[in-house]
Design a protein around this motif. Structure first.
Motif, PDB file in Angstrom:
ATOM      1  N   PHE A   1       0.703  -1.284  -0.041  1.00  0.00           N
ATOM      2  CA  PHE A   1       0.032   0.054  -0.061  1.00  0.00           C
ATOM      3  C   PHE A   1       0.834   1.225   0.030  1.00  0.00           C
ATOM      4  CE2 PHE A   1      -3.889  -2.244   1.919  1.00  0.00           C
ATOM      5  CZ  PHE A   1      -4.380  -2.650   0.607  1.00  0.00           C
ATOM      6  N   ASP A   2       1.706   1.476  -0.942  1.00  0.00           N
ATOM      7  CA  ASP A   2       2.411   2.501  -1.312  1.00  0.00           C
ATOM      8  C   ASP A   2       1.507   3.727  -1.979  1.00  0.00           C
ATOM      9  OD1 ASP A   2       4.845   1.903  -0.170  1.00  0.00           O
ATOM     10  OD2 ASP A   2       5.531   1.010  -1.783  1.00  0.00           O
ATOM     11  N   ILE A   3       0.519   4.151  -1.108  1.00  0.00           N
ATOM     12  CA  ILE A   3      -0.776   5.020  -1.476  1.00  0.00           C
ATOM     13  C   ILE A   3      -1.077   5.878  -0.550  1.00  0.00           C
ATOM     14  CG2 ILE A   3      -1.546   3.582  -3.348  1.00  0.00           C
ATOM     15  CD1 ILE A   3      -3.560   2.574  -1.629  1.00  0.00           C
ATOM     16  N   HIS A   4      -1.635   6.850  -1.012  1.00  0.00           N
ATOM     17  CA  HIS A   4      -2.189   7.880  -0.200  1.00  0.00           C
ATOM     18  C   HIS A   4      -3.976   7.857  -0.672  1.00  0.00           C
ATOM     19  CE1 HIS A   4       1.338   9.553   1.401  1.00  0.00           C
ATOM     20  NE2 HIS A   4       1.808   9.874   0.187  1.00  0.00           N
ATOM     21  N   GLY A   5      -4.467   8.511   0.620  1.00  0.00           N
ATOM     22  CA  GLY A   5      -6.195   8.699   0.173  1.00  0.00           C
ATOM     23  C   GLY A   5      -6.892   7.471   0.727  1.00  0.00           C
ATOM     24  N   ASN A   6      -7.927   7.084   0.129  1.00  0.00           N
ATOM     25  CA  ASN A   6      -8.840   5.981   0.724  1.00  0.00           C
ATOM     26  C   ASN A   6      -8.618   4.739  -0.131  1.00  0.00           C
ATOM     27  OD1 ASN A   6     -11.183   4.813   1.491  1.00  0.00           O
ATOM     28  ND2 ASN A   6     -12.220   6.636   1.689  1.00  0.00           N
ATOM     29  N   LEU A   7      -8.319   3.755   0.793  1.00  0.00           N
ATOM     30  CA  LEU A   7      -8.158   2.293   0.472  1.00  0.00           C
ATOM     31  C   LEU A   7      -9.421   1.681  -0.072  1.00  0.00           C
ATOM     32  CD1 LEU A   7      -6.073   0.701   3.378  1.00  0.00           C
ATOM     33  CD2 LEU A   7      -5.298   1.652   1.061  1.00  0.00           C
ATOM     34  N   PHE A   8     -10.611   2.382   0.103  1.00  0.00           N
ATOM     35  CA  PHE A   8     -12.146   1.552  -0.449  1.00  0.00           C
ATOM     36  C   PHE A   8     -11.733   0.804  -1.763  1.00  0.00           C
ATOM     37  CE2 PHE A   8     -15.944   1.939  -3.011  1.00  0.00           C
ATOM     38  CZ  PHE A   8     -16.500   1.432  -2.040  1.00  0.00           C
ATOM     39  N   GLY A   9     -11.422   1.389  -2.751  1.00  0.00           N
ATOM     40  CA  GLY A   9     -11.325   0.872  -4.112  1.00  0.00           C
ATOM     41  C   GLY A   9     -10.576  -0.356  -4.032  1.00  0.00           C
ATOM     42  N   LEU A  10      -9.418  -0.454  -3.438  1.00  0.00           N
ATOM     43  CA  LEU A  10      -8.642  -1.771  -3.431  1.00  0.00           C
ATOM     44  C   LEU A  10      -9.446  -2.593  -2.650  1.00  0.00           C
ATOM     45  CD1 LEU A  10      -5.171  -0.257  -3.109  1.00  0.00           C
ATOM     46  CD2 LEU A  10      -6.002  -1.485  -5.013  1.00  0.00           C
ATOM     47  N   LEU A  11     -10.008  -2.251  -1.507  1.00  0.00           N
ATOM     48  CA  LEU A  11     -10.684  -3.316  -0.610  1.00  0.00           C
ATOM     49  C   LEU A  11     -11.907  -4.031  -1.060  1.00  0.00           C
ATOM     50  CD1 LEU A  11      -9.920  -1.479   3.002  1.00  0.00           C
ATOM     51  CD2 LEU A  11      -8.196  -3.099   1.549  1.00  0.00           C
ATOM     52  N   ALA A  12     -12.432  -3.071  -2.032  1.00  0.00           N
ATOM     53  CA  ALA A  12     -13.750  -3.367  -2.472  1.00  0.00           C
ATOM     54  C   ALA A  12     -13.589  -4.506  -3.436  1.00  0.00           C
ATOM     55  CB  ALA A  12     -14.612  -2.218  -2.759  1.00  0.00           C
ATOM     56  N   ALA A  13     -12.471  -4.679  -4.345  1.00  0.00           N
ATOM     57  CA  ALA A  13     -12.053  -5.366  -5.303  1.00  0.00           C
ATOM     58  C   ALA A  13     -10.794  -6.186  -5.321  1.00  0.00           C
ATOM     59  CB  ALA A  13     -11.919  -4.564  -6.585  1.00  0.00           C
ATOM     60  N   HIS A  14     -10.485  -6.817  -4.329  1.00  0.00           N
ATOM     61  CA  HIS A  14      -9.438  -7.740  -3.696  1.00  0.00           C
ATOM     62  C   HIS A  14      -9.309  -8.590  -4.842  1.00  0.00           C
ATOM     63  CE1 HIS A  14      -6.703 -10.132  -1.380  1.00  0.00           C
ATOM     64  NE2 HIS A  14      -6.183  -9.067  -0.806  1.00  0.00           N
ATOM     65  N   PRO A  15      -7.926  -9.142  -5.047  1.00  0.00           N
ATOM     66  CA  PRO A  15      -7.594 -10.313  -6.160  1.00  0.00           C
ATOM     67  C   PRO A  15      -8.561 -11.437  -5.529  1.00  0.00           C
ATOM     68  CG  PRO A  15      -5.847  -9.109  -5.567  1.00  0.00           C
ATOM     69  CD  PRO A  15      -6.599  -8.578  -4.470  1.00  0.00           C
ATOM     70  N   VAL A  16      -8.507 -12.723  -6.238  1.00  0.00           N
ATOM     71  CA  VAL A  16      -9.070 -13.735  -5.718  1.00  0.00           C
ATOM     72  C   VAL A  16      -7.800 -14.537  -5.084  1.00  0.00           C
ATOM     73  CG1 VAL A  16     -10.058 -15.736  -6.356  1.00  0.00           C
ATOM     74  CG2 VAL A  16     -10.485 -13.938  -7.579  1.00  0.00           C
ATOM     75  N   ALA A  17      -7.465 -14.164  -3.833  1.00  0.00           N
ATOM     76  CA  ALA A  17      -6.336 -14.759  -3.128  1.00  0.00           C
ATOM     77  C   ALA A  17      -6.628 -14.335  -1.563  1.00  0.00           C
ATOM     78  CB  ALA A  17      -4.954 -14.161  -3.475  1.00  0.00           C
ATOM     79  N   PRO A  18      -6.191 -15.026  -0.570  1.00  0.00           N
ATOM     80  CA  PRO A  18      -6.381 -14.655   0.773  1.00  0.00           C
ATOM     81  C   PRO A  18      -5.376 -13.336   1.080  1.00  0.00           C
ATOM     82  CG  PRO A  18      -5.549 -16.985   0.662  1.00  0.00           C
ATOM     83  CD  PRO A  18      -5.282 -16.305  -0.751  1.00  0.00           C
ATOM     84  N   LEU A  19      -6.403 -12.458   1.824  1.00  0.00           N
ATOM     85  CA  LEU A  19      -5.713 -11.457   2.424  1.00  0.00           C
ATOM     86  C   LEU A  19      -4.787 -11.760   3.469  1.00  0.00           C
ATOM     87  CD1 LEU A  19      -5.584  -8.157   2.805  1.00  0.00           C
ATOM     88  CD2 LEU A  19      -7.394  -8.277   4.592  1.00  0.00           C
ATOM     89  N   ILE A  20      -3.485 -11.295   3.041  1.00  0.00           N
ATOM     90  CA  ILE A  20      -2.425 -11.624   4.224  1.00  0.00           C
ATOM     91  C   ILE A  20      -1.988 -10.653   5.035  1.00  0.00           C
ATOM     92  CG2 ILE A  20      -0.069 -12.599   4.511  1.00  0.00           C
ATOM     93  CD1 ILE A  20      -0.319 -14.004   1.723  1.00  0.00           C
ATOM     94  N   SER A  21      -1.666  -9.387   4.490  1.00  0.00           N
ATOM     95  CA  SER A  21      -1.421  -8.208   5.331  1.00  0.00           C
ATOM     96  C   SER A  21      -1.909  -6.663   4.787  1.00  0.00           C
ATOM     97  CB  SER A  21       0.158  -8.178   5.226  1.00  0.00           C
ATOM     98  OG  SER A  21       0.648  -8.104   3.899  1.00  0.00           O
ATOM     99  N   LEU A  22      -1.748  -5.821   5.602  1.00  0.00           N
ATOM    100  CA  LEU A  22      -2.111  -4.396   5.294  1.00  0.00           C
ATOM    101  C   LEU A  22      -0.953  -3.686   5.911  1.00  0.00           C
ATOM    102  CD1 LEU A  22      -5.758  -4.620   6.152  1.00  0.00           C
ATOM    103  CD2 LEU A  22      -5.120  -4.709   3.925  1.00  0.00           C
ATOM    104  N   HIS A  23      -0.512  -2.408   4.972  1.00  0.00           N
ATOM    105  CA  HIS A  23       0.540  -1.734   5.233  1.00  0.00           C
ATOM    106  C   HIS A  23       0.315  -0.278   5.297  1.00  0.00           C
ATOM    107  CE1 HIS A  23       4.940  -0.301   5.038  1.00  0.00           C
ATOM    108  NE2 HIS A  23       4.768  -0.482   6.241  1.00  0.00           N
TER     109      HIS A  23
END
Length: 495
Positions: free
Chosen positions: A279-301
């Motif tokens: 998560f080398d990003i600024h702003g709101n994570l909404f877009g990424l969290l609402a369309a996660h890849p088909v893979a287990p969520l392992i970490s958030l940074h």
């Protein structure tokens, strides 16, 4: 039996009893495997020179062969056991200056008495009984650091895996690196690492989301904030060569670059897993969290550099709310399912444990898999080409944006294998105002209930997004069922 044979038999019994005790204690503690094997090997050499060993009728020789076979069986069973949390040692990079500020992030996922590892700091902190336990990194002043904009703490942090290995902890298969502002989903980490043979040299992680960061640093590098895993044999090799290796890279910026440089010298490439998030990003994570890849969520940074994951909640409270869903069904967390309300001509996208989006039109799955760009890159660029994935532009007109409801609660169902979640409206940055609603507009929805079986996917098999269906809906509410897709079922069925 003559006296010489009695003495030989006595020595045999003595050796067997003591070797048995050593090995039993070693296996109970999960360590001492090398010592146990060495003892058996020496005993074998001693007895193999005795004439009695040459005859099958010799009782000591027969018993010893039986014990060796049993020992080999125990060793093989131990090595083939499924990887669990007890086989993972975490090395969390921190600093004394930010310890108080960052500790709440670690407490969200660390389980005292179950999670193994340490937070590695640059100097002691005033903690009577810290959880997780704290260790002070070794002195690295002998290494040069010449990057003009970085911090020499990168050298100290790059050695955490090696220092963790040298502690000699028993029963370790993986060393996992992360930062003090990284939140792990431990069950999903275990599920992913279980795919791999821990007896081989593996370096597992993921890139940055930012194209610019990958160009500057490396596409072949696992980003340390998102976390990475190093198997025990690779950690052993790294610990042996790293200090000599670091001398050759004084000009690199970060710790993760230094780790990757030394692993490159060992010839081990990065194995990518998309559930690690830098998560080398600024702003709101909404877009990424609402369309996660088909893979287990392992970490958030970088969670203190972005908006709270739930509107109208502070960062820690919002993450704690998300972790409630992770505790109930970790593998399903953020997994996207797409379906349609044909009667109303609506599109529904569920990000389990986080949100449900409803569009008042039919939208194709290919489009919905792209995250809405509610964020900017680390360098504040808004260009779509700045990311490693496709994005969708957020509509300028608020009335054209989806209706969104967020996780409210996790509810019990009458069946133990089913999980119910409810979602309700929370005020967002893109509040729809002055829109002319039709009687059929999804904005009237207040609550949505989602029912799903606990996800227990075999992640060694091909991934596939699960299907959903709208089982009931009215003016103010909707119920959705998530299930496995049929073999030839498509998400989009033309009306």
């Amino acid at each position: 039996m003559d006296s010489s044979k009695q003495q030989g038999w006595g020595r045999y019994q003595f050796f067997c009893e003591n070797i048995g005790q050593i090995c039993w204690k070693a296996f109970k503690g999960g360590g001492g495997l090398i010592l146990c094997g060495w003892a058996v090997y020496v005993f074998f050499l001693v007895l193999s020179t005795h004439p009695c060993w040459q005859y099958s009728g010799c009782l000591p020789a027969g018993l010893l062969r039986g014990r060796i076979n049993l020992l080999e069986k125990v060793i093989n069973e131990e090595e083939s056991a499924t990887t669990g949390l007890e086989h993972i040692v975490f090395g969390i990079a921190g600093s004394a200056q930010k310890w108080r500020e960052r500790k709440p992030f670690i407490e969200l996922w660390w389980r005292p008495g179950q999670t193994r590892g340490f937070v590695w700091l640059d100097r002691p902190v005033n903690e009577t009984d810290p959880q997780p336990p704290v260790r002070i990194s070794e002195d690295t002043s002998r290494f040069n650091y010449t990057h003009p904009r970085g911090s020499r703490s990168a050298i100290r942090i790059s050695r955490i895996v090696s220092e963790s290995f040298r502690l000699g902890l028993p029963n370790v298969r993986w060393f996992v690196m992360g930062d003090d502002d990284t939140v792990f989903i431990p069950e999903n980490l275990v599920r992913v690492l279980s795919k791999y043979d821990h007896r081989q040299m593996y370096y597992i992680g993921s890139n940055s989301e930012s194209t610019e960061q990958n160009v500057v640093h490396s596409y072949g590098m696992a980003y340390g904030g998102g976390g990475f895993a190093i198997s025990y044999p690779l950690a052993k090799a790294l610990a042996r060569v790293q200090d000599d290796c670091l001398v050759r890279y004084p000009d690199l910026y970060g710790s993760d670059q230094r780790v990757q440089a030394c692993l490159a010298e060992l010839g081990v490439p990065l194995t990518k897993e998309p559930g690690f998030h830098q998560f080398d990003i600024h702003g709101n994570l909404f877009g990424l969290l609402a369309a996660h890849p088909v893979a287990p969520l392992i970490s958030l940074h970088h969670l203190d550099s972005v908006a709270s994951v739930f509107p109208n909640m502070n960062r820690t409270a919002a993450l704690r709310h998300l972790m409630k869903a992770a505790e109930v069904d970790p593998e399903r967390l953020l997994q996207q399912s797409i379906c349609y309300d044909r009667r109303r001509n609506w599109t529904v996208s569920v990000s389990w444990g986080y949100c449900v989006q409803i569009l008042d039109k039919i939208e194709l799955p290919r489009v919905l898999e792209y995250p809405l760009q509610t964020f900017l890159t680390w360098g504040n660029s808004a260009r779509k080409s700045s990311f490693l994935f496709n994005t969708r532009t957020v509509a300028r007109n608020p009335c054209e944006r989806p209706t969104v409801v967020f996780l409210k609660d996790i509810i019990k169902t009458n069946l133990t294998h089913l999980v119910g979640t409810t979602y309700t409206k929370r005020a967002m940055d893109w509040v729809k105002m002055n829109c002319s609603w039709s009687p059929n507009d999804p904005e009237s929805l207040q609550n949505i209930r989602v029912v799903s079986p606990k996800l227990q996917h075999d992640w060694t098999r091909a991934p596939r997004r699960q299907c959903c269906e709208v089982t009931s809906s009215d003016t103010h509410g909707m119920e959705i069922k998530i299930r496995n897709c049929a073999n030839d079922e498509t998400v989009f069925t033309p009306s």
